[in-house]
Design a protein around this motif. Sequence first.
Motif, PDB file in Angstrom:
ATOM      1  N   VAL A   1       3.140   5.116   7.658  1.00  0.00           N
ATOM      2  CA  VAL A   1       3.238   5.749   6.345  1.00  0.00           C
ATOM      3  C   VAL A   1       4.430   5.152   5.611  1.00  0.00           C
ATOM      4  O   VAL A   1       5.517   5.055   6.172  1.00  0.00           O
ATOM      5  CB  VAL A   1       3.424   7.264   6.492  1.00  0.00           C
ATOM      6  CG1 VAL A   1       3.677   7.907   5.140  1.00  0.00           C
ATOM      7  CG2 VAL A   1       2.198   7.871   7.146  1.00  0.00           C
TER       8      VAL A   1
ATOM      9  N   ARG B   1      -4.789   1.867   5.654  1.00  0.00           N
ATOM     10  CA  ARG B   1      -5.946   2.043   4.783  1.00  0.00           C
ATOM     11  C   ARG B   1      -5.988   0.969   3.700  1.00  0.00           C
ATOM     12  O   ARG B   1      -7.044   0.505   3.297  1.00  0.00           O
ATOM     13  CB  ARG B   1      -5.946   3.438   4.172  1.00  0.00           C
ATOM     14  CG  ARG B   1      -7.356   3.938   3.994  1.00  0.00           C
ATOM     15  CD  ARG B   1      -7.393   5.336   3.450  1.00  0.00           C
ATOM     16  NE  ARG B   1      -6.797   5.413   2.150  1.00  0.00           N
ATOM     17  CZ  ARG B   1      -5.909   6.313   1.800  1.00  0.00           C
ATOM     18  NH1 ARG B   1      -5.503   7.202   2.674  1.00  0.00           N
ATOM     19  NH2 ARG B   1      -5.417   6.324   0.592  1.00  0.00           N
ATOM     20  N   VAL B   2      -4.804   0.601   3.213  1.00  0.00           N
ATOM     21  CA  VAL B   2      -4.733  -0.431   2.180  1.00  0.00           C
ATOM     22  C   VAL B   2      -5.385  -1.719   2.698  1.00  0.00           C
ATOM     23  O   VAL B   2      -6.147  -2.379   1.991  1.00  0.00           O
ATOM     24  CB  VAL B   2      -3.259  -0.691   1.805  1.00  0.00           C
ATOM     25  CG1 VAL B   2      -3.146  -1.854   0.837  1.00  0.00           C
ATOM     26  CG2 VAL B   2      -2.625   0.567   1.240  1.00  0.00           C
TER      27      VAL B   2
ATOM     28  N   ARG C   1       3.589   8.357  -1.384  1.00  0.00           N
ATOM     29  CA  ARG C   1       3.195   8.082  -0.016  1.00  0.00           C
ATOM     30  C   ARG C   1       2.036   7.112  -0.025  1.00  0.00           C
ATOM     31  O   ARG C   1       1.101   7.253  -0.811  1.00  0.00           O
ATOM     32  CB  ARG C   1       2.754   9.385   0.632  1.00  0.00           C
ATOM     33  CG  ARG C   1       2.187   9.253   2.028  1.00  0.00           C
ATOM     34  CD  ARG C   1       1.663  10.626   2.456  1.00  0.00           C
ATOM     35  NE  ARG C   1       1.239  10.649   3.832  1.00  0.00           N
ATOM     36  CZ  ARG C   1       0.021  10.337   4.227  1.00  0.00           C
ATOM     37  NH1 ARG C   1      -0.887   9.946   3.371  1.00  0.00           N
ATOM     38  NH2 ARG C   1      -0.304  10.399   5.503  1.00  0.00           N
ATOM     39  N   ALA C   2       2.105   6.118   0.828  1.00  0.00           N
ATOM     40  CA  ALA C   2       0.972   5.213   1.006  1.00  0.00           C
ATOM     41  C   ALA C   2       0.680   5.129   2.490  1.00  0.00           C
ATOM     42  O   ALA C   2       1.602   4.945   3.295  1.00  0.00           O
ATOM     43  CB  ALA C   2       1.291   3.841   0.439  1.00  0.00           C
ATOM     44  N   PHE C   3      -0.576   5.278   2.854  1.00  0.00           N
ATOM     45  CA  PHE C   3      -0.934   5.104   4.253  1.00  0.00           C
ATOM     46  C   PHE C   3      -1.343   3.643   4.422  1.00  0.00           C
ATOM     47  O   PHE C   3      -2.397   3.202   3.961  1.00  0.00           O
ATOM     48  CB  PHE C   3      -2.054   6.056   4.670  1.00  0.00           C
ATOM     49  CG  PHE C   3      -2.261   6.029   6.151  1.00  0.00           C
ATOM     50  CD1 PHE C   3      -1.365   6.645   7.000  1.00  0.00           C
ATOM     51  CD2 PHE C   3      -3.314   5.328   6.699  1.00  0.00           C
ATOM     52  CE1 PHE C   3      -1.521   6.589   8.379  1.00  0.00           C
ATOM     53  CE2 PHE C   3      -3.484   5.263   8.077  1.00  0.00           C
ATOM     54  CZ  PHE C   3      -2.582   5.903   8.910  1.00  0.00           C
TER      55      PHE C   3
END
Lengths: 383, 400, 446
Positions: free
Chosen positions: C310, C328-329, C323-325
């Motif tokens: 994260v 998934r990107v 927040r970026a997971f």
Amino acid sequence: MALLVPLALGLAPADGLKGVFAGTVWTGEGSVRAKAAVLLEGSRIRGIEEGAVPREEPGFRTWPGGFVTPGLIDAHAHLGARADLAEDTLSTTPEARAMDVFEPSHRDFARAARAGVTAALLSPRDDNFVGGIAALVRTAGPAAGRVVRDEALLKASFGAVARAGEREATSQQGAVAALRRAIRRGKEEGGSRAIARAARGELAWLAHAGAPEEIFAADRFAREFGLRLHLVHAPLAGEAAARLKEGGIGVVCGPFDASTPLRSLRSPAALAGAGVPIAFCTDGPAHEPEALRLSAALAVRAGLDPERALRALTVDAAALLGAADRMGSLEPGRDADLVVWSGNPLDLGTRPLAVIVGGEIVWEEGARKPRRPGEPVAPEVRP
Amino acid sequence: MIGALLALPVLGSGPAEETFTLRAREVHTVSGARLEDSSVGVRDGKISGVGRGAGGRVLEGGSLTPGLIDAASTAGIAGGSNEESSEVAPSLRVLDALDPKSRAMERLARAGVTTVYVSPGTRGVIGGLGAVVKTAGASLETRVVVPAAALKAAMGDDPSRGNIPIRFGTPTSFYFRRPTSRMGVVWLFRKAFFDAAAYRERGRSGDEDMEILLQVVDGKRRLRLTARRLNDIRTTLRLADELGLKVEIDGADEAHRCAEELAAREVAVVAGPIPTTPVRARFAEVDEPCLGNAALLAKAGVLLALTAGDRDGEEALPGQALFAMRYGLPFDAALRAVTLDAARILGVESRVGSIEEGKDADLVLWEAAPFASRPLAVLIDGRLVYDAASDPDAAAREGR
Amino acid sequence: MIPLLLGLLAAGPSAGKVAVRAGRIVPVVGPEIRDGVILIEDGRITAVGREKKEGTEEERRPGEPPFLEVPWDATAIDASEQTVFPGMVEAHSFRGLDRPNENVPVTPFVTVLDAIDPVSFYFEDALRDGITTILVIPGNNCVIGGQGRVLKPYGRTAEAMTVKPEGGMKLSVSPKSGFTRLSQMAELRKTFADLREYRERVLERKRDEREEEKTKAEREGRKSEAKADADLVREDDLDARKRPLVDLVEGRMAAFVWCERAMDVAHAIEVARENGFLARTTLVLGPEAWKAADEIKACGRPVVLDADLVHLEEDALTGEEKRAFVPRVFHERGIPFALQTQASTLGSRFLWYQAAACVRNGVPREAALRAITITPAEILGLGARLGSIEPGKDANLLLLTGDPLDAQTWVDRVILEGEVVYERSKDERLRRLLEGKDAPREEKGK
């Protein structure tokens, strides 16, 4: 501006200034008056004459394009005595008085006066939990009338700076506990007189509270003991505006400059919107006196109503510092502290044309006056 | 590209309490039976019905649990959690240093942790009063459950670490002071309570520190002690006997070594955080980590809560419960340890910790099983403080 | 060599035939199989399917796994209550080294072989947690860090642990401690410029030698075999300290390039492309580097992600937390990614937990499973040998008590190249970790 009437050297001070005519007069209380004259009597304001015409009579000065406001008030500064305004070894020094280090002839005051700032709160620094008593002083004028209130506010600090170093306390909870103890001791026989007065609400507190938790703690502290409290250096106070309004807490905003984040710049608008009294400060000499107008202008750019901004620089600041009966507006009977500007002072292109304190012109653009003993040194600065 | 980094929903600033009906395949009431395919109603910030909804907005998920409770957190303290200038300071209040906009609290709320006991650190022998607060809400004022909760004290190495014995030179720092040893810590703890007894005998009043200690002696205030090693836990029990105190223990890394004794004496334990690596830590007080600590305590019948300590990441308390289960704690015991039993240890079980009519509407709706799946919605006092559906990060993944 | 060493080390029958009866097979590549059987011969999987029961005449329908007969001489392993999953692969780690980096910035000639600690707790734990193949490679604090080695967490010496000696070269475009991004890139460019110059010098010398030889031959009246420029320089002609970098720029060695931040990614691609090793480059990313996902996609190379899945960031303007997971990107862009472990949080030291976190955060299960098995195997150039349960692959199998991504699942047994090398029932250290040091000891031989 060359059209301005050159100031005659040795302008009859015996007769004194009787009136100031300007294209626009902003009185502090109420609306803007076009083509009006502010009439003076001695060191006080006699009244405002609307629809006046320029008069050629002694003691009467005319600025047809001028914009008159009450003198600006810097609601938190350390002019002329920065190093002396904090005791390092102790963290609670309620009996310390800023008055004791006031140096009227210091150039900091002259510089402030030249920028249209006619009064400033000379305040202990943020380094102590209880730093001492702040004084409200004029930046110019005769020495006798320079101190407006010698016990204006009791300075406190909830900031991290007060917890630095090896002295009690080192934590926020320790700091609040220290303040609590100070109040409790102040209430006892033989305790601090200043704390006792502040605990009874006779003296308002001015607390540094930068972070949200410091604001929260200051607010709770004031409620716990029924104190009168205002905040200074609280850039995020706008986010707690409703709560501050409820507690009757005012906020001294700024100083702002080009590097101030938008989040902080939005604070004055949020506070004013919620009905919280606000004023501005420069922390001078840390910032130039011009930072006072700049702070207000930046707040306007971030959403503050311009009228509220002008009030915050004058009448609201006076009220917050407990001197509304003396300064901040051009009501009859108030001290004749006013500034003639080249335009609206919130416009950064505007410069002061003349600064009048106690009914006397203490600085004027283009004027060269022989310096009298005790008078501030005001070297000429051309825009 | 930047669109992929999305702002998280603002917590606490949402609309005031609404009426909700939460539906889940499994409703873990904790205090009562587990309900299959059931609903819980929320109205006016409270749970209005169990087994029946309350109309209003409907939220659906795999399972529903009470909001999780961390019984030994340090989240949200601004600046240091310790007051360095004094080793015995009962009247310090952690609430005075609580950051209303604490990032750590926001993260806890998103992870389903709704109530925390925030306590002073372990540098003081007696560090002050903790606070029980909700992790989100309209304002910090309304979030406070107990403003001045259990008194915090510490055994072991922490209170003496950093202090300097006066052997030579001039003591120029306040770190030249007691305690400098384990014995010194116990000595100061004992002295504080002797002083309080003497203060009462002389009939004095007005000293807040002493008054707080006397509240503990009189059983009117809880006492929380951090004790990690077996000998510190035993010392704590001995001091409790000697001074007539009722204690709860956190830290408790070696509590499994005297689990039966703790159970027999009804001493509650807040266990955790679980070591992240099963290797002896070089400077730790406890020389050998035990991953099964919580499981062994529960098996012995100790009143148990779990804590994630200062960890506020995505794992936080649900991660502690998940791994406590992996290391032997049955699901029901793990759930109780982060809800109702934690509430009991904090003395707030009348308000939070289970799904019962009339209790605060602190609820976590999980996508599937509690702890192992993500929260879909978190309610605190009937406010929706986290909603996966309005979390842009979550929405993006569902292709909306 | 490797099976021989294993044979010396492992107990029980070596090589030979083994049949694993599995309640459930999760092969990663291909559909799951219930009540399946995996046949192994000489450490390799020979067949995966369902067991043919005697006397039944069940017909195989198309698309279903084949029916298999368990050879009479195979050692049977019963996992009929368990789930069988391929041994997990970690494509980048510097744990298990006594120290991850040299002080000297450019050390392409060092190899982790010299620093691997076979009895390090990391390897013991890796086996217990189902990681059967690891690229151990120098750490990120370098300019050119040295060569890695692909290992299995089993064996008494680094040689015995070796799966593949040529693990790859470690490079970093993010500044080493004491370096700035300016000096880091300058050092890298200088190193490769020096290398070019050196190779030209050697070539020049060889050309001179060829000329000399030619003249000499003419003088002596014999016919000389004039070699082409490309064949002129032999391995022996190169300084041993320069050889690893020559291998790198000539495409014989893989590269693992550390990019701490998104801004570093473009530099990594540039360095790799200019020096001819982009086709064998894997980017090792820091948590923020996901922002360069589009550039990574364009260069077509796989990535190894940071153990911190994260990425939290405070908005400079509003102060809001974003927040970026990260996985998934990469999944959404179709970039092959492998996951890493780290002993910083409860879960991040387990590859299965990292994959489970991916699923919890919206990465499809299949993609998450691939990120701990076949994708890292392919990154290591071992896609044909590892990472799935398919005929022809190494028999590296985990016998699990439940689903591979369930936190309540334990590795019950580990089969490495056909041998059972770990049994939870005999894991005394694990028992002590769970039950405490006062727990009564098991009697030996009970």
